[in-house]
Scaffold this active site. Sequence first.
Site, mmCIF file in Angstrom:
data_model
loop_
_atom_site.group_PDB
_atom_site.id
_atom_site.type_symbol
_atom_site.label_atom_id
_atom_site.label_comp_id
_atom_site.label_asym_id
_atom_site.label_seq_id
_atom_site.Cartn_x
_atom_site.Cartn_y
_atom_site.Cartn_z
ATOM 1 N N GLU A 1 -20.971 55.981 32.955
ATOM 2 C CA GLU A 1 -20.884 57.417 33.846
ATOM 3 C C GLU A 1 -20.968 58.811 32.697
ATOM 4 O OE1 GLU A 1 -16.892 54.292 35.190
ATOM 5 O OE2 GLU A 1 -16.592 56.123 33.510
ATOM 6 N N LYS B 1 -19.466 60.448 28.871
ATOM 7 C CA LYS B 1 -18.638 60.416 28.274
ATOM 8 C C LYS B 1 -18.439 61.672 27.633
ATOM 9 C CE LYS B 1 -16.584 58.302 23.621
ATOM 10 N NZ LYS B 1 -16.839 59.153 23.631
ATOM 11 N N CYS C 1 -7.616 99.502 4.386
ATOM 12 C CA CYS C 1 -8.860 98.601 4.105
ATOM 13 C C CYS C 1 -9.326 99.353 5.444
ATOM 14 C CB CYS C 1 -8.153 97.538 4.288
ATOM 15 S SG CYS C 1 -9.150 96.333 3.881
ATOM 16 N N CYS D 1 -9.042 90.714 -1.666
ATOM 17 C CA CYS D 1 -10.264 91.657 -0.767
ATOM 18 C C CYS D 1 -11.528 91.828 -0.731
ATOM 19 C CB CYS D 1 -9.201 92.660 -0.055
ATOM 20 S SG CYS D 1 -10.116 93.491 1.609
ATOM 21 N N LYS E 1 -22.814 56.701 21.957
ATOM 22 C CA LYS E 1 -22.891 57.692 21.697
ATOM 23 C C LYS E 1 -23.888 59.154 20.905
ATOM 24 C CE LYS E 1 -18.520 59.364 20.516
ATOM 25 N NZ LYS E 1 -17.944 60.204 18.893
ATOM 26 N N TYR F 1 -11.789 58.163 35.516
ATOM 27 C CA TYR F 1 -12.598 57.338 35.889
ATOM 28 C C TYR F 1 -12.737 55.837 35.915
ATOM 29 C CZ TYR F 1 -12.027 58.111 31.102
ATOM 30 O OH TYR F 1 -11.337 58.635 29.717
ATOM 31 N N GLU G 1 -10.174 62.039 31.990
ATOM 32 C CA GLU G 1 -10.206 63.066 30.714
ATOM 33 C C GLU G 1 -9.387 64.525 31.127
ATOM 34 O OE1 GLU G 1 -11.510 61.822 26.269
ATOM 35 O OE2 GLU G 1 -11.246 60.643 27.759
ATOM 36 N N PHE H 1 -18.344 59.465 10.512
ATOM 37 C CA PHE H 1 -16.492 58.331 11.201
ATOM 38 C C PHE H 1 -16.733 56.942 10.962
ATOM 39 C CE2 PHE H 1 -12.052 57.906 11.473
ATOM 40 C CZ PHE H 1 -11.990 56.733 11.831
ATOM 41 N N ASP I 1 -18.494 62.944 14.026
ATOM 42 C CA ASP I 1 -17.602 61.677 15.059
ATOM 43 C C ASP I 1 -18.794 60.033 14.171
ATOM 44 O OD1 ASP I 1 -17.047 62.271 18.000
ATOM 45 O OD2 ASP I 1 -15.814 62.683 16.394
ATOM 46 N N TYR I 2 -20.222 60.657 14.312
ATOM 47 C CA TYR I 2 -21.279 59.253 13.515
ATOM 48 C C TYR I 2 -20.997 59.110 12.491
ATOM 49 C CZ TYR I 2 -25.635 57.680 11.949
ATOM 50 O OH TYR I 2 -26.774 56.811 11.173
ATOM 51 N N SER J 1 -9.356 51.313 23.083
ATOM 52 C CA SER J 1 -11.156 52.298 22.644
ATOM 53 C C SER J 1 -12.568 51.560 23.241
ATOM 54 C CB SER J 1 -10.849 52.412 21.026
ATOM 55 O OG SER J 1 -10.428 51.349 20.176
ATOM 56 N N CYS K 1 -11.690 96.443 -0.270
ATOM 57 C CA CYS K 1 -10.371 97.248 -0.766
ATOM 58 C C CYS K 1 -9.417 96.815 -2.293
ATOM 59 C CB CYS K 1 -9.089 97.806 0.304
ATOM 60 S SG CYS K 1 -7.888 96.345 0.568
ATOM 61 N N CYS L 1 -5.629 89.797 4.054
ATOM 62 C CA CYS L 1 -5.088 91.461 3.083
ATOM 63 C C CYS L 1 -4.331 92.050 3.398
ATOM 64 C CB CYS L 1 -6.300 92.180 3.319
ATOM 65 S SG CYS L 1 -6.692 94.218 2.452
ATOM 66 N N ASP M 1 -15.644 64.494 26.467
ATOM 67 C CA ASP M 1 -15.399 64.949 25.370
ATOM 68 C C ASP M 1 -14.303 65.786 25.137
ATOM 69 O OD1 ASP M 1 -15.206 65.176 22.313
ATOM 70 O OD2 ASP M 1 -16.974 66.613 22.181
#
Length: 671
Positions: free
Chosen positions: A113, A115, A430, A406, A312, A225, A173, A37, A34-35, A83, A409, A424, A117
């Site tokens: 409050e 937050k 295997c 693999c 955040k 909330y 949420e 972004f 998130d940071y 948002s 094997c 595989c 997730d």
Amino acid sequence: MNQAEAQVRIAELREQLHTYNHNYYVLSQPSISDYDFDMLLNELITLEKKFPEFNDPNSPSQRVGSDINLEFNQVEHKYPMLSLGNTYSEEEIRDFENRIKKLIDGDVEYVCELKYDGTSISLTYQNGKLVQAVTRGDGVKGDDVTANVKTIRSVPLQLSGKGYPKEFEIRGEILMPFAVFNDLNEEREEIGEAPFANPRNAASGTLKMQNSSVVAKRKLDCYLYYLLGKEIPTRNHYSNLLAAKDWGFKIPANTAICKNIDEVIAFIKEWDENRDSLPVPVDGIVIKVNSLDMQEELGFTAKSPRWAISYKYKAERVSTKLEKVTYQVGRTGSITPVANLTAVLLAGTTVKRASLHNADIIQNLDLHENDTVYVEKGGEIIPKIVGVEISERSAEAQAIKYIEECPECGSNLVRKEGEANHYCPNDMGCPPQIKGKIEHFISRRAMDFDGLGEETIDLLFQKGLIKNIADLYSLTKEDIIPLERMGDKSAERILTSIENSKQVPYERVLYALGIRYVGITVAKKLAKAIPSIDKLAASTLEELIEVDEIGVKIAESIVEYFSGEYHQNLIAQLKEFGLQLERKIVENENASNTLEGLSIVISGSFSKFSRDELKEMIELHGGKNVSSISKKTSFLLAGEKVGPSKFEKVEKLGIGIKTEDEFLEMIGMHS
């Protein structure tokens, strides 16, 4: 930066952010923290302000990411779900207060409050009853997930108390508690599916499932909330939350009133230290102006309210060296790449390894040999590589290429269309797959062998004493006693456990076989609908799909399992050893064969019996419950509120319809 450079950088940022938005909101598979972004988004917004000639109405800066799933009906929000702006420092919180003070006279009281997730939801109530639940979507409209939300126990269907408005919305949420998340991932790994990365992804994915009965089993939670409506009780946000609590809503207990910004910052610091003790994921703090009159005076920007902001917490991140990538082979043949790291302390634990999940993750990270990588634990349950420090990469470093064979094997790996993982295919030869299947077979929820564990299984396998699950039943005391840390008593304990396992009921034996996608719940459904292993092995894909809650993927896996000579011989061996490979039917004096050979679909709501009770009656009288209408359906048992599409389908196929009373009369239970 000149104009040409800015144009190139803006285009790069938009492309990146569109991809990250899609991964997060649509696929529920975030590929960036998130940071990071937010930092990219802030860079884009700054450049667009500086170079307005490159403005684009479709830029990621102009919209909220969408989680709309077109399989659900879309509903327009009465009040837009905007948002919140994100902050990451004390200075930014004080800037938030300064902006408010420029627009508002007098003292300002805040509500802080946690937050949570999870995934945002808006619930609409009319006359005290839940009538609609809608996801945030793009902020203007979202998905109608009412049927799924009604399965969440903490969401009241009918309000208690008094004083609630005739109509209002309440927002919050949807969350998956850590304990439920851990159990779910354990179950997914048991049936050969990739585990969820974090509880947020699991909650989001669950809420978008098409089968609400599966949603009910996921034990989601809902914290609320924010109250909206024309007739809400007070002009004070916190007081409205207390009123909503009296009506039966789950309002977070850790919400607090703060008289000034210093108290807000103290609250933030307190929960930064204590949030790990909570049963659900929390990634920050939301700060709101308490007075609704002040909220209205402050108003909104194009995307966010001016009266609220989120702080955040930064996920703890460290850098370390990638030493090598190794590959693990699971019980079902799934290949999991693992980053082996130079040991580093992260969130209180020493981290040496991090899962890379699949080939796409390696490609997206552009991993090279000996890269310096960034590792986070934050909201993740397991360590995760979130980035690479390219400036420290050697010019000679080679890109990490996902293996083609693999590691155990040597078989060529396969990747089925639409799946993220490589597999595989050598499930009968295997070693990790063979041992993994045996370990699954003896596990507690399966055959529950006492005295046998991974180490003993490995020793038995290395010495050639067991090559499959059936070989366990040929073991002797003489085979076991020579093994390391084994003696006479240990051998007797194991042999007694092996003998006792022959009484384990059919549904657990079915689960123990380790058929891909057949977990304990699916095994119970199959055992109830198809009461013997012979009938199950002979079932067609179409017949399996008709079993309640059995989809195409599970049905295909079952057909594939029983079609091979290896598994046919294995089942024959287990029969000879006396395992329970058919369901024991408990005698019932009311039972009959009145419905024998009939496939019945139940739909709607009923006045005399519940749907589950009616399903039991169908089975008691020899009938078969099926979930979807097809030309093989004998009749539709219809209650009230059956969807018009079902009636259209039965009419088109010429299938009969029976009411509840007609059905009860049919089985001798006259009204």
